[in-house]
Design a protein around this motif. Structure first.
Motif, PDB file in Angstrom:
ATOM      1  N   VAL A   1       6.682 -13.744 -11.456  1.00 49.69           N
ATOM      2  CA  VAL A   1       6.797 -12.904 -10.086  1.00 49.69           C
ATOM      3  C   VAL A   1       5.829 -13.634  -8.960  1.00 49.69           C
ATOM      4  N   GLN A   2       6.545 -13.861  -7.760  1.00 48.16           N
ATOM      5  CA  GLN A   2       5.577 -14.227  -6.920  1.00 48.16           C
ATOM      6  C   GLN A   2       5.623 -13.096  -5.828  1.00 48.16           C
ATOM      7  N   LEU A   3       4.453 -12.707  -5.139  1.00 48.06           N
ATOM      8  CA  LEU A   3       4.553 -11.911  -4.268  1.00 48.06           C
ATOM      9  C   LEU A   3       3.856 -12.354  -2.894  1.00 48.06           C
ATOM     10  N   GLN A   4       4.358 -11.977  -1.663  1.00 47.95           N
ATOM     11  CA  GLN A   4       3.919 -12.330  -0.377  1.00 47.95           C
ATOM     12  C   GLN A   4       3.616 -11.301   0.449  1.00 47.95           C
ATOM     13  N   ALA A   5       2.300 -11.060   0.542  1.00 52.17           N
ATOM     14  CA  ALA A   5       1.961  -9.892   1.539  1.00 52.17           C
ATOM     15  C   ALA A   5       1.635 -10.332   2.932  1.00 52.17           C
ATOM     16  N   SER A   6       1.851  -9.554   3.998  1.00 52.12           N
ATOM     17  CA  SER A   6       1.866  -9.858   5.555  1.00 52.12           C
ATOM     18  C   SER A   6       1.865  -8.634   6.215  1.00 52.12           C
ATOM     19  N   GLY A   7       1.479  -8.760   7.425  1.00 57.23           N
ATOM     20  CA  GLY A   7       1.234  -7.663   8.432  1.00 57.23           C
ATOM     21  C   GLY A   7      -0.220  -7.267   8.631  1.00 57.23           C
ATOM     22  N   GLY A   8      -1.211  -7.752   8.092  1.00 57.45           N
ATOM     23  CA  GLY A   8      -2.533  -7.616   8.471  1.00 57.45           C
ATOM     24  C   GLY A   8      -2.818  -8.115  10.016  1.00 57.45           C
ATOM     25  N   GLY A   9      -3.831  -7.625  10.248  1.00 63.44           N
ATOM     26  CA  GLY A   9      -4.329  -7.845  11.646  1.00 63.44           C
ATOM     27  C   GLY A   9      -5.683  -7.004  12.291  1.00 63.44           C
ATOM     28  N   LEU A  10      -5.834  -7.023  13.349  1.00 60.26           N
ATOM     29  CA  LEU A  10      -6.888  -6.279  14.029  1.00 60.26           C
ATOM     30  C   LEU A  10      -6.417  -5.275  14.711  1.00 60.26           C
ATOM     31  N   VAL A  11      -7.034  -4.023  14.587  1.00 63.65           N
ATOM     32  CA  VAL A  11      -6.390  -2.854  15.187  1.00 63.65           C
ATOM     33  C   VAL A  11      -7.654  -1.905  15.337  1.00 63.65           C
ATOM     34  N   GLN A  12      -7.556  -1.229  16.457  1.00 63.76           N
ATOM     35  CA  GLN A  12      -8.834  -0.102  16.954  1.00 63.76           C
ATOM     36  C   GLN A  12      -8.552   1.069  15.985  1.00 63.76           C
ATOM     37  N   ALA A  13      -9.627   1.721  15.866  1.00 62.18           N
ATOM     38  CA  ALA A  13      -9.798   2.849  15.052  1.00 62.18           C
ATOM     39  C   ALA A  13      -8.771   3.847  15.530  1.00 62.18           C
ATOM     40  N   GLY A  14      -7.996   4.521  14.737  1.00 64.89           N
ATOM     41  CA  GLY A  14      -6.912   5.479  15.152  1.00 64.89           C
ATOM     42  C   GLY A  14      -5.651   4.831  15.203  1.00 64.89           C
ATOM     43  N   GLY A  15      -5.635   3.609  15.185  1.00 64.45           N
ATOM     44  CA  GLY A  15      -4.211   2.661  15.166  1.00 64.45           C
ATOM     45  C   GLY A  15      -3.480   2.769  13.950  1.00 64.45           C
ATOM     46  N   SER A  16      -2.454   1.966  14.211  1.00 65.71           N
ATOM     47  CA  SER A  16      -1.357   1.792  12.992  1.00 65.71           C
ATOM     48  C   SER A  16      -0.984   0.430  12.750  1.00 65.71           C
ATOM     49  N   LEU A  17      -0.721   0.174  11.260  1.00 59.50           N
ATOM     50  CA  LEU A  17      -0.419  -1.126  10.867  1.00 59.50           C
ATOM     51  C   LEU A  17       0.894  -0.534   9.748  1.00 59.50           C
ATOM     52  N   ARG A  18       1.690  -1.691   9.531  1.00 57.12           N
ATOM     53  CA  ARG A  18       2.732  -1.833   8.465  1.00 57.12           C
ATOM     54  C   ARG A  18       2.710  -2.923   7.616  1.00 57.12           C
ATOM     55  N   LEU A  19       1.888  -2.974   6.419  1.00 55.55           N
ATOM     56  CA  LEU A  19       1.685  -4.045   5.461  1.00 55.55           C
ATOM     57  C   LEU A  19       3.233  -4.181   4.913  1.00 55.55           C
ATOM     58  N   SER A  20       3.505  -5.310   4.703  1.00 51.95           N
ATOM     59  CA  SER A  20       4.835  -5.619   3.818  1.00 51.95           C
ATOM     60  C   SER A  20       4.511  -6.500   2.613  1.00 51.95           C
ATOM     61  N   CYS A  21       5.221  -6.417   1.771  1.00 51.33           N
ATOM     62  CA  CYS A  21       5.216  -7.354   0.584  1.00 51.33           C
ATOM     63  C   CYS A  21       6.543  -7.875  -0.105  1.00 51.33           C
ATOM     64  N   ALA A  22       6.728  -9.120  -0.095  1.00 52.41           N
ATOM     65  CA  ALA A  22       8.141  -9.551  -0.465  1.00 52.41           C
ATOM     66  C   ALA A  22       7.826 -10.247  -1.963  1.00 52.41           C
ATOM     67  N   SER A  23       8.695  -9.723  -2.765  1.00 49.60           N
ATOM     68  CA  SER A  23       8.660 -10.111  -4.375  1.00 49.60           C
ATOM     69  C   SER A  23       9.952 -10.889  -4.616  1.00 49.60           C
ATOM     70  N   SER A  24       9.630 -11.703  -5.432  1.00 51.87           N
ATOM     71  CA  SER A  24      10.719 -12.797  -5.941  1.00 51.87           C
ATOM     72  C   SER A  24      11.046 -12.290  -7.380  1.00 51.87           C
ATOM     73  N   GLY A  25      10.503 -10.964  -7.802  1.00 56.06           N
ATOM     74  CA  GLY A  25      10.802 -10.807  -9.002  1.00 56.06           C
ATOM     75  C   GLY A  25      12.403 -10.194  -9.431  1.00 56.06           C
ATOM     76  N   PHE A 110      -0.984  -4.105 -13.881  1.00 62.03           N
ATOM     77  CA  PHE A 110      -0.499  -5.021 -12.916  1.00 62.03           C
ATOM     78  C   PHE A 110      -0.389  -6.599 -13.386  1.00 62.03           C
ATOM     79  N   ARG A 111       0.658  -7.261 -13.453  1.00 62.43           N
ATOM     80  CA  ARG A 111       0.679  -8.441 -13.941  1.00 62.43           C
ATOM     81  C   ARG A 111       0.740  -9.628 -12.766  1.00 62.43           C
ATOM     82  N   SER A 112       1.044  -9.116 -11.802  1.00 63.78           N
ATOM     83  CA  SER A 112       1.274 -10.282 -10.539  1.00 63.78           C
ATOM     84  C   SER A 112       0.436  -9.789  -9.345  1.00 63.78           C
ATOM     85  N   TRP A 113       0.025 -10.667  -8.663  1.00 60.35           N
ATOM     86  CA  TRP A 113      -0.639 -10.262  -7.355  1.00 60.35           C
ATOM     87  C   TRP A 113      -0.417 -11.071  -6.256  1.00 60.35           C
ATOM     88  N   GLY A 114      -0.337 -10.472  -4.841  1.00 56.17           N
ATOM     89  CA  GLY A 114      -0.106 -11.427  -3.905  1.00 56.17           C
ATOM     90  C   GLY A 114      -1.250 -12.036  -3.567  1.00 56.17           C
TER      91      GLY A 114
END
Length: 123
Positions: A1-25, A110-114
């Protein structure tokens, strides 16, 4: 299984982000999924997990109420919605696929890691 994480970045305290992870499984809909993080100079730690049932979720106490894990089986995606971010949330975030269908916390389950995506929260 391949996993691809995305969505990280720089944000100020109190802010929001959404991380995504795509799986090939091929068995994604039956796989428990999790998010872990590793802050600079610290060991990797559990953040959140979700079982094959969307209602089966678990969170680390430090993020409960601020972060929400979800999944879209049709798209083979798992998400981590991060609200009210704090500087101590700064870390590389990893998604992982479990050998079980339940929401679990141990890395040994957990067997597979992004590759990880960096989240930096400034004060």
């Amino acid at each position: 299984v391949q996993l691809q994480a995305s969505g990280g970045g720089l944000v100020q305290a109190g802010g929001s982000l959404r991380l995504s992870c795509a799986s090939s499984g091929r068995t994604f809909s039956r796989d428990g999924m999790g998010w872990f993080r590793q802050a600079p100079g610290k060991e990797r730690e559990f953040v959140a997990a979700i079982g094959r049932s969307a209602g089966d979720t678990d969170y680390a106490d430090s993020v409960r109420g601020r972060l929400t894990i979800s999944r879209d089986n049709a798209k083979k995606m798992v998400y981590l919605q991060m609200n009210s971010l704090k500087p101590e949330d700064t870390a590389v975030y990893y998604c992982a696929a479990s050998v079980f269908s339940r929401a679990l916390r141990s890395e040994a389950d957990f067997r597979s890691w992004g590759q990880g995506t960096l989240v930096t929260v400034s004060s």
